[in-house]
Design a protein around this motif. Sequence first.
Motif, PDB file in Angstrom:
ATOM      1  N   GLU A  63       0.545  -1.385  -0.408  1.00  0.00           N
ATOM      2  CA  GLU A  63      -0.440  -0.108  -0.271  1.00  0.00           C
ATOM      3  C   GLU A  63       0.843   1.466  -0.104  1.00  0.00           C
ATOM      4  N   LEU A  64       1.768   1.301   0.682  1.00  0.00           N
ATOM      5  CA  LEU A  64       2.601   2.583   0.706  1.00  0.00           C
ATOM      6  C   LEU A  64       3.864   2.178  -0.763  1.00  0.00           C
ATOM      7  N   PHE A  65       3.514   1.923  -0.963  1.00  0.00           N
ATOM      8  CA  PHE A  65       4.535   1.470  -2.311  1.00  0.00           C
ATOM      9  C   PHE A  65       3.694   1.944  -3.425  1.00  0.00           C
ATOM     10  N   ARG A  66       2.529   1.817  -3.864  1.00  0.00           N
ATOM     11  CA  ARG A  66       1.559   1.814  -4.327  1.00  0.00           C
ATOM     12  C   ARG A  66       1.124   3.115  -4.026  1.00  0.00           C
ATOM     13  N   HIS A  67       0.632   3.729  -3.237  1.00  0.00           N
ATOM     14  CA  HIS A  67       0.188   5.813  -2.344  1.00  0.00           C
ATOM     15  C   HIS A  67       1.476   6.187  -2.917  1.00  0.00           C
ATOM     16  N   HIS A  68       2.419   5.820  -2.983  1.00  0.00           N
ATOM     17  CA  HIS A  68       4.161   6.342  -3.322  1.00  0.00           C
ATOM     18  C   HIS A  68       4.266   6.946  -4.971  1.00  0.00           C
ATOM     19  N   PHE A  69       4.538   5.460  -5.900  1.00  0.00           N
ATOM     20  CA  PHE A  69       4.797   5.986  -7.116  1.00  0.00           C
ATOM     21  C   PHE A  69       3.541   5.861  -7.480  1.00  0.00           C
ATOM     22  N   GLY A  70       1.993   6.173  -7.474  1.00  0.00           N
ATOM     23  CA  GLY A  70       0.402   6.724  -7.586  1.00  0.00           C
ATOM     24  C   GLY A  70       0.360   8.062  -7.999  1.00  0.00           C
ATOM     25  N   LEU A  71       1.650   8.430  -6.938  1.00  0.00           N
ATOM     26  CA  LEU A  71       2.031  10.255  -7.185  1.00  0.00           C
ATOM     27  C   LEU A  71       2.328  11.041  -8.088  1.00  0.00           C
ATOM     28  N   PRO A  72       2.077  11.776  -8.461  1.00  0.00           N
ATOM     29  CA  PRO A  72       2.333  12.559  -9.710  1.00  0.00           C
ATOM     30  C   PRO A  72       3.356  12.701  -9.561  1.00  0.00           C
ATOM     31  N   SER A  73       4.687  12.381 -11.119  1.00  0.00           N
ATOM     32  CA  SER A  73       6.482  12.829 -10.711  1.00  0.00           C
ATOM     33  C   SER A  73       6.407  13.952 -10.411  1.00  0.00           C
ATOM     34  N   ALA A  74       5.813  15.163 -11.107  1.00  0.00           N
ATOM     35  CA  ALA A  74       6.384  15.827  -9.898  1.00  0.00           C
ATOM     36  C   ALA A  74       6.871  16.034  -8.438  1.00  0.00           C
ATOM     37  N   VAL A  75       5.282  15.332  -8.301  1.00  0.00           N
ATOM     38  CA  VAL A  75       5.601  15.514  -6.601  1.00  0.00           C
ATOM     39  C   VAL A  75       6.839  14.453  -6.162  1.00  0.00           C
ATOM     40  N   ARG A  76       6.690  13.842  -6.971  1.00  0.00           N
ATOM     41  CA  ARG A  76       7.992  12.740  -6.445  1.00  0.00           C
ATOM     42  C   ARG A  76       9.327  12.885  -6.503  1.00  0.00           C
ATOM     43  N   GLU A  77       9.839  13.406  -7.294  1.00  0.00           N
ATOM     44  CA  GLU A  77      10.701  14.489  -7.837  1.00  0.00           C
ATOM     45  C   GLU A  77      10.890  15.112  -6.783  1.00  0.00           C
ATOM     46  N   ALA A  78       9.505  15.857  -6.340  1.00  0.00           N
ATOM     47  CA  ALA A  78      10.083  16.532  -5.186  1.00  0.00           C
ATOM     48  C   ALA A  78      10.791  16.585  -3.561  1.00  0.00           C
ATOM     49  N   GLY A  79      10.044  15.321  -3.862  1.00  0.00           N
ATOM     50  CA  GLY A  79       9.796  14.926  -2.413  1.00  0.00           C
ATOM     51  C   GLY A  79       8.749  15.258  -1.643  1.00  0.00           C
ATOM     52  N   SER A  80       7.871  13.945  -0.735  1.00  0.00           N
ATOM     53  CA  SER A  80       7.060  13.708  -0.068  1.00  0.00           C
ATOM     54  C   SER A  80       7.228  13.210   0.418  1.00  0.00           C
ATOM     55  N   ARG A  81       7.454  13.516   2.029  1.00  0.00           N
ATOM     56  CA  ARG A  81       7.843  12.407   3.938  1.00  0.00           C
ATOM     57  C   ARG A  81       6.198  12.057   4.436  1.00  0.00           C
ATOM     58  N   THR A  82       5.197  12.022   3.748  1.00  0.00           N
ATOM     59  CA  THR A  82       4.267  12.395   3.871  1.00  0.00           C
ATOM     60  C   THR A  82       2.646  11.446   3.302  1.00  0.00           C
ATOM     61  N   ALA A  83       3.065  12.031   1.753  1.00  0.00           N
ATOM     62  CA  ALA A  83       1.477  11.683   0.921  1.00  0.00           C
ATOM     63  C   ALA A  83       1.458  10.529   0.721  1.00  0.00           C
ATOM     64  N   ALA A  84       2.326   9.646   1.131  1.00  0.00           N
ATOM     65  CA  ALA A  84       2.585   8.042   0.517  1.00  0.00           C
ATOM     66  C   ALA A  84       1.329   7.729   2.360  1.00  0.00           C
ATOM     67  N   THR A  85       1.814   8.294   3.243  1.00  0.00           N
ATOM     68  CA  THR A  85       1.171   7.215   4.450  1.00  0.00           C
ATOM     69  C   THR A  85      -0.244   7.888   4.735  1.00  0.00           C
ATOM     70  N   ARG A  86      -0.461   8.921   3.985  1.00  0.00           N
ATOM     71  CA  ARG A  86      -2.033   9.707   3.759  1.00  0.00           C
ATOM     72  C   ARG A  86      -3.050   8.209   3.126  1.00  0.00           C
ATOM     73  N   GLY A  87      -2.152   8.723   2.119  1.00  0.00           N
ATOM     74  CA  GLY A  87      -2.749   7.567   0.652  1.00  0.00           C
ATOM     75  C   GLY A  87      -3.065   5.845   1.448  1.00  0.00           C
ATOM     76  N   VAL A  88      -2.227   4.972   2.915  1.00  0.00           N
ATOM     77  CA  VAL A  88      -2.352   4.338   3.662  1.00  0.00           C
ATOM     78  C   VAL A  88      -3.672   4.655   4.463  1.00  0.00           C
ATOM     79  N   LEU A  89      -3.688   4.771   5.267  1.00  0.00           N
ATOM     80  CA  LEU A  89      -4.848   5.726   5.942  1.00  0.00           C
ATOM     81  C   LEU A  89      -6.543   5.964   5.483  1.00  0.00           C
ATOM     82  N   THR A  90      -5.644   6.764   4.407  1.00  0.00           N
ATOM     83  CA  THR A  90      -6.908   6.932   3.511  1.00  0.00           C
ATOM     84  C   THR A  90      -7.673   5.404   3.323  1.00  0.00           C
ATOM     85  N   SER A  91      -7.008   4.646   2.529  1.00  0.00           N
ATOM     86  CA  SER A  91      -7.257   2.766   1.976  1.00  0.00           C
ATOM     87  C   SER A  91      -7.785   2.188   3.625  1.00  0.00           C
ATOM     88  N   VAL A  92      -7.000   2.507   4.822  1.00  0.00           N
ATOM     89  CA  VAL A  92      -7.565   1.639   6.051  1.00  0.00           C
ATOM     90  C   VAL A  92      -9.281   2.031   6.009  1.00  0.00           C
TER      91      VAL A  92
END
Length: 296
Positions: A17-46
Motif C-alpha cells: 500500500e505504501l509503495f502503491r500510494h508513493h509511486f501513484g503520486l504525480p512524478s513532479a511530487v515524487r521528484e520534489a520529495g514527499s515524506r507524508t503523502a503515501a502515509t496519508r494514502g494508506v490511512l485513506t485505504s484503511v
Amino acid sequence: MSTCRVVNVDLIDGTYELFRHHFGLPSAVREAGSRTAATRGVLTSVVTMLEKGATHVGVATDHVIESFRNEMWPGYKSSLGMPEDLLAQFPLMEEALRAAGVTVWAMVEQEADDGLAAAAAMADGDEKVDQVRIHTVDKDLAQCVRDQRVVQVDRRKEVVLDVAGVQEKFGVLPSSIPDWLGLVGDNADGYPGLPGWGAKSTAAVLRRYEHVESIPKRGERWDVHVSGAKRLAAVLVEHMEDALLFRDLATLRTDADVGTVDGMRWRGPTPELAALCEQLNADGLLRRYEAVGERL
C-alpha cells in the motif's frame, strides 16, 4: 462494546500500500520529495475499508526491508536504491496506523508477507471467522489461499482469488505456488528461477507432480506433455539445489506472533490520531475515523 460474530478478517499488505500510494503520486511530487503523502494514502485505504464495514483489520509492514532471506540468497530484494522519502515513511505509517487504532505487525527479521501468512493461519484456525481476506497482489501470498475461506484480494482490480482463481491465474493449486515460484523465479524478490522453465510449462508439470522433488528426473518418463521435456528435466537435475533454495525463499513462514482475532477488532481511533493527522495535514482523515468510531 457488545460482541458480535466475526464476518471477515481483513489483512493488509502495508508495504504494498505504501509503495502503491508513493509511486501513484504525480512524478513532479515524487521528484520534489514527499515524506507524508503515501502515509496519508494508506490511512485513506484503511478508513475506506472501515467505512464499508470492516471490523477486524491487521496491517503487516516491512519495518526493516532486509530479512533472513537476504542471508540465504545474495541477490534477494533489499532497500538499496529505494527513495529516501519512501523509506522514511515506514515508521511514520506504522505510528499513524496504531494511532488510528489499527493492529500493526512491523516485521523485522521476517517480511510483511510472512506476517500476513501467520495472521491468515491464525485467523483460519478461529471458528468465529467466516472469511480471511488478504489484501495484496504479491504472488507468494497465493499459497495461503484455502477454498473460499482464505482468499487473496486485489482491491484495485476488484479481483478475489479463491482456490479456483489461483488455479486459473497460475495454473497450479495454492500448495504448489512456492514450487512454481522456485522454478519460474520472482523478479520482484530477486531470484531467477531455473533456465528455460517458463510459467506455462512449469504449471503443466506441477499440475501433475505438485512438488519439485516429485518430478521424474528423466523427461521421457513424464506423463504430461510439455515441449522440451528432456531439456527441462536435465536443467532441473543440474539445478535441483537452486530450485529447492528458491522454493524455500518463496515459502512463507507462519510462526510470527500476531496475537488473536479478538485482538484485531477495531475499537475506534486513539487520542493520538489528532496530532498525527495534524502532522500529516490530514484533518479530513481524522474526521472520517472519528465518524466511523462513533458508530461502534
